[in-house]
Scaffold this motif. Structure first.
Motif, mmCIF file in Angstrom:
data_model
loop_
_atom_site.group_PDB
_atom_site.id
_atom_site.type_symbol
_atom_site.label_atom_id
_atom_site.label_comp_id
_atom_site.label_asym_id
_atom_site.label_seq_id
_atom_site.Cartn_x
_atom_site.Cartn_y
_atom_site.Cartn_z
ATOM 1 N N GLU A 132 147.211 -22.660 35.219
ATOM 2 C CA GLU A 132 146.777 -21.651 34.140
ATOM 3 C C GLU A 132 145.743 -21.805 33.437
ATOM 4 N N GLY A 133 145.526 -20.638 33.216
ATOM 5 C CA GLY A 133 144.110 -19.608 32.699
ATOM 6 C C GLY A 133 142.704 -20.696 32.944
ATOM 7 N N LYS A 134 142.358 -19.535 34.312
ATOM 8 C CA LYS A 134 141.107 -20.361 35.136
ATOM 9 C C LYS A 134 140.481 -19.255 36.054
ATOM 10 N N VAL A 135 141.500 -17.837 35.007
ATOM 11 C CA VAL A 135 141.206 -16.772 35.848
ATOM 12 C C VAL A 135 140.619 -15.334 34.569
ATOM 13 N N PHE A 136 139.876 -14.848 35.034
ATOM 14 C CA PHE A 136 139.049 -14.640 33.939
ATOM 15 C C PHE A 136 138.885 -12.948 33.961
ATOM 16 N N TYR A 137 139.212 -11.515 33.446
ATOM 17 C CA TYR A 137 138.633 -10.519 33.618
ATOM 18 C C TYR A 137 137.513 -10.298 33.121
ATOM 19 N N LYS A 138 136.480 -9.108 33.211
ATOM 20 C CA LYS A 138 135.995 -7.795 32.539
ATOM 21 C C LYS A 138 135.714 -7.342 33.247
ATOM 22 N N GLY B 83 113.595 -3.210 41.362
ATOM 23 C CA GLY B 83 114.927 -1.967 41.799
ATOM 24 C C GLY B 83 115.502 -3.137 42.779
ATOM 25 N N MET B 84 115.118 -4.518 43.364
ATOM 26 C CA MET B 84 115.743 -5.013 44.576
ATOM 27 C C MET B 84 117.509 -5.403 43.587
ATOM 28 N N ASP B 85 118.845 -4.879 44.217
ATOM 29 C CA ASP B 85 119.867 -5.055 42.819
ATOM 30 C C ASP B 85 120.329 -6.923 44.293
ATOM 31 N N PRO B 86 120.175 -7.896 43.821
ATOM 32 C CA PRO B 86 120.486 -8.974 44.314
ATOM 33 C C PRO B 86 122.052 -8.993 44.345
ATOM 34 N N PHE B 87 122.958 -7.819 43.833
ATOM 35 C CA PHE B 87 123.955 -8.065 43.865
ATOM 36 C C PHE B 87 124.552 -6.715 45.150
ATOM 37 N N TYR B 88 123.204 -6.707 46.000
ATOM 38 C CA TYR B 88 123.479 -5.518 47.058
ATOM 39 C C TYR B 88 124.382 -4.482 46.667
ATOM 40 N N GLY B 89 123.941 -3.952 46.005
ATOM 41 C CA GLY B 89 125.511 -3.007 45.395
ATOM 42 C C GLY B 89 126.527 -3.286 45.142
ATOM 43 N N ALA B 90 126.905 -3.803 45.794
ATOM 44 C CA ALA B 90 128.751 -4.071 45.294
ATOM 45 C C ALA B 90 129.114 -3.839 44.442
ATOM 46 N N PRO B 91 130.510 -3.365 43.986
ATOM 47 C CA PRO B 91 130.798 -3.078 42.688
ATOM 48 C C PRO B 91 131.555 -3.972 42.258
ATOM 49 N N ALA B 92 132.032 -5.444 43.032
ATOM 50 C CA ALA B 92 132.621 -5.858 41.693
ATOM 51 C C ALA B 92 131.753 -7.402 42.259
ATOM 52 N N VAL B 93 131.942 -8.404 40.886
ATOM 53 C CA VAL B 93 131.238 -9.642 41.234
ATOM 54 C C VAL B 93 132.146 -10.989 40.783
ATOM 55 N N ILE B 94 132.340 -11.217 41.736
ATOM 56 C CA ILE B 94 133.461 -12.762 40.667
ATOM 57 C C ILE B 94 132.775 -14.193 40.650
ATOM 58 N N ALA B 95 132.318 -14.782 39.560
ATOM 59 C CA ALA B 95 131.282 -15.881 39.764
ATOM 60 C C ALA B 95 132.500 -16.778 39.213
ATOM 61 N N ALA C 72 136.204 -12.356 37.060
ATOM 62 C CA ALA C 72 135.544 -10.970 38.088
ATOM 63 C C ALA C 72 135.473 -10.212 36.869
ATOM 64 N N ILE C 73 134.038 -9.732 38.330
ATOM 65 C CA ILE C 73 133.965 -8.133 36.782
ATOM 66 C C ILE C 73 133.389 -7.546 37.464
ATOM 67 N N THR C 74 134.096 -6.667 36.966
ATOM 68 C CA THR C 74 134.659 -5.363 37.570
ATOM 69 C C THR C 74 133.833 -4.470 36.834
ATOM 70 N N ASP C 75 133.172 -4.416 35.558
ATOM 71 C CA ASP C 75 132.946 -3.349 33.851
ATOM 72 C C ASP C 75 131.033 -3.131 34.642
ATOM 73 N N TYR D 243 126.424 -2.305 50.297
ATOM 74 C CA TYR D 243 127.811 -1.817 50.033
ATOM 75 C C TYR D 243 127.831 -0.483 49.527
ATOM 76 N N LYS D 244 129.251 0.621 49.877
ATOM 77 C CA LYS D 244 129.679 1.523 49.073
ATOM 78 C C LYS D 244 129.574 1.185 48.099
ATOM 79 N N PRO D 245 129.674 2.056 47.033
ATOM 80 C CA PRO D 245 129.954 2.130 45.401
ATOM 81 C C PRO D 245 131.117 1.716 45.343
ATOM 82 N N ASP D 246 132.436 2.670 46.432
ATOM 83 C CA ASP D 246 134.249 2.084 45.967
ATOM 84 C C ASP D 246 134.413 0.768 46.078
ATOM 85 N N MET D 247 135.513 0.610 44.635
ATOM 86 C CA MET D 247 135.382 -0.390 44.017
ATOM 87 C C MET D 247 136.644 -0.788 44.695
#
Lengths: 174, 174
Positions: free
Chosen positions: A168-174, B73-85, B50-53, B17-21
């Protein structure tokens, strides 16, 4: 759940093998899966050494055993007849990431073919030794490589276990 | 070819990427796939953020851009709306191997769900910064972590490309 997600959840690292050798065709499919892994900047810096020759496999096991300092008689390859060593270009800063991605694809490919596998470490130390550098040269691998890991491959001996519970405790959301 | 091998061969790193989440349900499935990756000695030392904010995603992109020294002006995330670190325990010697295996599973899971993804680097440098260490604390992640990579996730904008040709001379048999 689709077949990919199912394979990901069901795959296990198997540590007991029958002596039966997987087919060359299946080993080729597993290596092909490794070759199609992502690599940083599409570098494809990873190489694959499939070892099915018994003498070479046993010698590698012996060296791996000594590096690991394991108890006498313990086979670090758990009886698996095939060992695929994965190495990557020594000067490439992202070699460990790339080699690991290749190994991950190979584990899933093996599972999808009804084969068992397990990542075994200490490839780095092995391929720093003259003996295994000479093996690479003999096989025609030019350049300098760092060992990333081995995938041992074969048929599971005994029941195929279920995945351990996730912590548990390995996933976080922002 | 079975579905797993097919996914491995067809998956690509997508850089538009499209902007759709993606749905929360799909993001959860992708993270679950990461959690089921093998880890050395079953350590499960990897965590997922997981970053969607939008604000957080854009700030992370800005920092990533600066670390990479990319053109304005270059987006290193290529327009993707979600990033999971993906991060792993700093003191664990095999953290890079383990984090990479988690990222590899996640790429395949995303592909199997009809989503595009790409590994983006520089997570190590980001999470050495007080700002993102504070984010981890805010989210409740205890302990010290090293950034391994980000998986950006979304819907491919434009045609889904075919895999680049594989380089020759990477496979050896003994």
């Amino acid at each position: 759940m689709n077949e990919v997600l199912k394979a990901i959840k069901e795959r296990r690292s198997i540590r007991s093998y029958k002596p039966d050798m997987p087919s060359k065709e299946d080993l080729d499919k597993i290596i092909e899966a490794g070759r199609y892994a992502a690599s940083a900047m599409g570098q494809q810096d990873v190489i694959f050494v499939a070892i099915t020759d018994r003498e070479t496999r046993d010698r590698l096991a012996e060296v791996n055993h000594d590096i690991g300092g394991f108890p006498e008689g313990m086979d670090p390859f758990y009886g698996a007849p095939a060992v695929i060593a994965v190495l990557a270009e020594k000067e490439w800063p992202l070699r460990v990431y790339d080699g690991s991605l290749a190994l991950g694809n190979m584990m899933l490919a093996a599972h999808s073919l009804g084969l068992a596998s397990c990542w075994v470490h200490r490839a780095k130390e092995e391929f720093e030794m003259d003996e295994f550098k000479a093996l690479l040269k003999e096989l025609g691998a030019e350049g300098e490589y760092e060992g990333i890991g081995h995938l041992i491959v074969g048929y599971a001996d005994g029941e195929y276990p279920e995945a351990a519970e996730r912590k548990e405790g390995k996933v976080f959301y922002k």
